[in-house]
Write a protein that holds these residues in place. Sequence first.
Motif, mmCIF file in Angstrom:
data_model
loop_
_atom_site.group_PDB
_atom_site.id
_atom_site.type_symbol
_atom_site.label_atom_id
_atom_site.label_comp_id
_atom_site.label_asym_id
_atom_site.label_seq_id
_atom_site.Cartn_x
_atom_site.Cartn_y
_atom_site.Cartn_z
ATOM 1 N N SER A 29 0.828 -1.207 0.000
ATOM 2 C CA SER A 29 0.000 0.000 0.000
ATOM 3 C C SER A 29 0.863 1.258 0.000
ATOM 4 C CB SER A 29 -0.945 0.003 1.206
ATOM 5 O OG SER A 29 -0.230 0.184 2.412
ATOM 6 N N CYS A 30 2.042 1.201 0.640
ATOM 7 C CA CYS A 30 2.948 2.359 0.635
ATOM 8 C C CYS A 30 3.543 2.574 -0.753
ATOM 9 C CB CYS A 30 4.053 2.164 1.669
ATOM 10 S SG CYS A 30 3.509 2.241 3.383
ATOM 11 N N LEU A 89 -8.426 -7.872 0.294
ATOM 12 C CA LEU A 89 -8.129 -6.471 0.002
ATOM 13 C C LEU A 89 -6.993 -6.340 -1.009
ATOM 14 C CD1 LEU A 89 -8.448 -4.822 3.538
ATOM 15 C CD2 LEU A 89 -9.906 -4.434 1.553
ATOM 16 N N ALA A 90 -6.020 -7.249 -0.937
ATOM 17 C CA ALA A 90 -4.902 -7.181 -1.877
ATOM 18 C C ALA A 90 -5.382 -7.320 -3.317
ATOM 19 C CB ALA A 90 -3.884 -8.279 -1.545
ATOM 20 N N PHE A 91 -6.411 -8.140 -3.533
ATOM 21 C CA PHE A 91 -6.969 -8.275 -4.880
ATOM 22 C C PHE A 91 -7.514 -6.937 -5.362
ATOM 23 C CE2 PHE A 91 -10.812 -8.650 -7.438
ATOM 24 C CZ PHE A 91 -10.363 -9.368 -8.526
ATOM 25 N N TYR A 92 -8.320 -6.290 -4.523
ATOM 26 C CA TYR A 92 -8.922 -5.018 -4.931
ATOM 27 C C TYR A 92 -7.866 -3.929 -5.078
ATOM 28 C CZ TYR A 92 -13.167 -7.452 -3.535
ATOM 29 O OH TYR A 92 -14.184 -8.371 -3.436
ATOM 30 N N GLN A 93 -6.897 -3.909 -4.163
ATOM 31 C CA GLN A 93 -5.873 -2.872 -4.226
ATOM 32 C C GLN A 93 -4.983 -3.018 -5.456
ATOM 33 O OE1 GLN A 93 -7.505 -0.889 -1.382
ATOM 34 N NE2 GLN A 93 -5.661 -0.180 -2.411
ATOM 35 N N TYR A 103 -5.260 0.719 -12.095
ATOM 36 C CA TYR A 103 -6.084 1.823 -12.594
ATOM 37 C C TYR A 103 -5.333 3.150 -12.472
ATOM 38 C CZ TYR A 103 -9.644 5.469 -12.623
ATOM 39 O OH TYR A 103 -10.345 6.624 -12.881
ATOM 40 N N ILE A 104 -4.766 3.412 -11.302
ATOM 41 C CA ILE A 104 -4.066 4.689 -11.084
ATOM 42 C C ILE A 104 -2.842 4.771 -11.993
ATOM 43 C CG2 ILE A 104 -2.867 6.130 -9.404
ATOM 44 C CD1 ILE A 104 -4.655 4.963 -7.250
ATOM 45 N N PRO A 154 -4.623 5.731 -1.383
ATOM 46 C CA PRO A 154 -5.435 4.937 -2.318
ATOM 47 C C PRO A 154 -5.932 3.613 -1.757
ATOM 48 C CG PRO A 154 -3.108 4.877 -2.927
ATOM 49 C CD PRO A 154 -3.233 5.898 -1.855
ATOM 50 N N CYS A 155 -5.426 3.194 -0.598
ATOM 51 C CA CYS A 155 -5.914 1.939 -0.020
ATOM 52 C C CYS A 155 -7.150 2.138 0.841
ATOM 53 C CB CYS A 155 -4.806 1.265 0.795
ATOM 54 S SG CYS A 155 -3.528 0.571 -0.264
ATOM 55 N N ASP A 156 -7.575 3.369 1.030
ATOM 56 C CA ASP A 156 -8.843 3.635 1.714
ATOM 57 C C ASP A 156 -9.948 3.683 0.668
ATOM 58 O OD1 ASP A 156 -7.552 3.824 4.111
ATOM 59 O OD2 ASP A 156 -7.535 6.008 4.187
#
Length: 1013
Positions: A512-513, A546-550, A556-557, A738-740
């Motif tokens: 996430s960082c 969550l790792a899948f979605y992130q 995307y970003i 972006p992880c929120d």
Amino acid sequence: MGSDRAELARLCSARNWSKAIRLLDSILARSPSSIHDLCNRAFCYSHLELHKHVVKDCDRALQLDPALLQAYVLKGKALSALDKKEDALAVWKQGYEIAVRDTTDLKQLLELEELVSSVKISETTEPADQVMDASPCDTKVVISEDRVVDTSFAVTTAADTKNVVCEEAIGTSKASSNGNTKLTNGNNKVDKNKVPSSPGKDSTGTQASKKAPKSDKKSKAKAVKEINGQAEGAADRTSSDESETISLDQTLFATKISKSSKSISLDFRLSRGIAQVNEGKYDQAISIFDQILRETPTYPEALIGRGTAYAFQRELDSAISDFTKAIQANPSAGEAWKRRGQARAALGEFKEAIEDLTKALEFEPNSPDILHERGIVNFKFKDYYSALEDLSTCVKRDKKNSSAHTYLGLTLSALGEYKRAEEEHLVAIKYDKSFLDCWAHLAQLYLDLAYPEELLSCLEKVIQIDSRFAKAYHLRGILYHGMGQHRSAIKELSIALTYEGSSIECLYLRASCHHAVGEYKAAIKDYDDVLDLELDSMDKFVLQCLAFYQKEMALYIASKANLEFSQFNIDDDVDPLFKEYWCKRLHPKNVAEKVYRQPPLRISLRSGRLNKQDFKFTKHQTTLLLAADSIGKKIQYNCRGFLPNQRQYRMAGLAAIEIAQKVSKAWRFLRNPKNIAKLVRRRDKINMSQNRGGYCSTSTLSGSPTSSPNEDRISSGISLSWHDVYNIAVKWRQISEPCDPVVWVNKLSEEFNSGFGSHTPMLLGQAKVVRYHPYCQRILESAKTIMLDLKYVNNAEDRAIFLTDIDKLKKIEVASSCSDLYHIVGETYWVATRCDSMAYQGRRLEGTRITTQNMGKTGFDFAIRTPCTPSRWEEYDEEMIAAWEAICEAYCNDTNPTRDPSTLDAVKDAILRMTYYWYNFMPLSRGSAAVGYIVLLGLFLAANMDITTSIPPDVQVDWEAILSPDPDTFVDAVKPWLYPSIKISRCLKDYTDVSCAFGTTGSVVAALTSVDP
């Protein structure tokens, strides 16, 4: 009783110590305060080398009779066998002083005197034939020793991100003679230095008999047994009507060990099996116990020993089976009850574990060891008040038990007694400065309270003790991440992963960082590693989901990095079903099959690599960033639990300036007299056709206002809608972390949109939520007021429960807790706070729901919730439209409003009124509090007013709005500290246009990342 005594004498004479202990267990179950039987059992334990049980029984006997000399003799010998010579000497000296003052047994006086002198002599010379204990072996015993904690035999739970252990283990932990237990860092390896080899042990691990000491050189250490007027010795056995003392010659025991007596052989093999468990040789231990159990299938001690070995191998079902058989064979075997409780706790069967440990306490009342165990299980069961009682009693009886002190600290922290929690952790560290996990728990407390300086100081000390302690680097990584220093967090998490490479928490946080700072290739790799890990708990499974979605969001970003920031639009671009599952943290199977997946990294990175030029700022950009930092820091809540976050400050400042620039431009258009007249005529026309007290709608009633100006809105005289204004802040909040999952609720799937909303607990069971519990009492009083006013509440099915009974209303008036209110209502319920409409006079909106849900013995979930249904969205959309137009009209009515203080006051009030409705609306999946205050700062800046103060300590602006029944009450609550700080300022014209200075998504990421170069 007489038959029991005769049987006990026979068993001791035959050296059948295990069966003698079993018989004494049953005798003590009937007469727990029999001091002689406690000493009898201690004596038998000493022959099985169960030294810590000797200490415990002697301690219990001395509590009942502090002048019992035999207990001092036995306890000292046990401590000596545990290589605690100083403690042994202190015990013997204490007994000797009592004997000198008031002795009735010269033999024991002389024995204590000799024991004291023998220790003093041994300080300078240790003769080879010196005998200090009835037992010739200095072996630690697992099945009866005080527990030693190892997280490899633990199952931890998540609410919590804390390192919680309750099971037994052997290895790197230390155990002191007083039952002191310590948490380990998860290493289950046996520390051979802590399990000394027994003297006389051959290469195969068998015990060779010790050479008997010469009788003319040493007086024989004698253990005295007094059994209700009868006594038996090793050499002979007599009975008499009068009490008689017989001495047991320990050298006789040593020489007879090699005889082929069945009972001696069993005890000898049992001792060998115990030694194997102590040394971590579980398979060998199980083999020995199997052999014993083939001969004697119901032998309790062997069942307990094998069960313990199984437990260390994580074969918990087999362990429980053995402990159960031991209980069936000997229901008085307190050790079996205790160990089955520990094994059940490891399986998460907390209720059953507590029952077993409670039963074990019947055989050892107030045992610090068992109280310690049960306290930890109660803590894991989230029954914090029971844990507090157990652990408090434990540390009173065992003051140096570091594990008990640190768990008491964890318990007090959950109950909101943070100062006492800190004190207990410090006491634990005082008794054992190398207790790493206690340091980690103290650091976690500082993290929860948002005390960064104390946390860093604590972790520095931990690393000095053990530079390879992964948890220290992990906690420091969490701190840096929470403070917006993502690059620093990556460094710490990378170190942690060198020592604990499979830590899913570290991998996910590092991913996430990397994601946040624009290092998308590294982020994708870490997310993939998280997805590939094998898991052992539900909490870790959630991180994997969550790792899948992130990963998808990182792709995307990355694809938007070199495009204009205006094209970054999660709410419109990302599938609603994907966002729903992302917010809910659901298994991604359905999402993977039904929604569009982002292109692979190689394609995204074609346009997604950050340019080095993005990190080189011009003079104008630097000026803008410095101004943003100054403005943005005003969003900080000065309350427990809220870390200062430089990245979020910069995000908030840049968002506020961009809002101010765009709103100021719109207001310049509206201040044209022709446009004002057009706005008033349009408003009057709508007011005549609709009996409403608000203003014209600039968005559709579906609650989905467009995100860019259109011709209709421009012709109406307003170039921005309220949604456009807030969406600027939302986009900045989305890109900053972006992880929120920050999304507009009405842009989720229809199913989700029909009831999803925020859930903010103040109480979770018995645990007080550090951030929000300070508002608990005010929310409680608000709930009582609503219940007394409406005389009904709604249950979980939204059906009304009427409270018209006079007695119930009186009870509501005096209720002092959510528990009181729940018991008055009788079931889960909710009430909605009052929120008066400004758009329609006399209409009352549903505000925030105050909910109380029963969680069983562990307490209540007392929380606020805001379910966003379509009808609620439409009502608040109308309020936001009216509030936004009121701001525009207040500011634009005067062509030079900065000269008229009354005009400025009207603008201030109007801004606060819209903020009030925003906070009651809560239209985002998360982040509504920050976004609301960012827009407030931006609107004041657009009106040439600069807020120069920070939010006062212990004030959370969103909660103040929730607790206000109408916008004017909120204004009155906020303006005393806000308005005096407002200064007229025209600094806005000096700032470069934000959307031009940071035009691409990549440049925005670079601007936010540069706070931590």
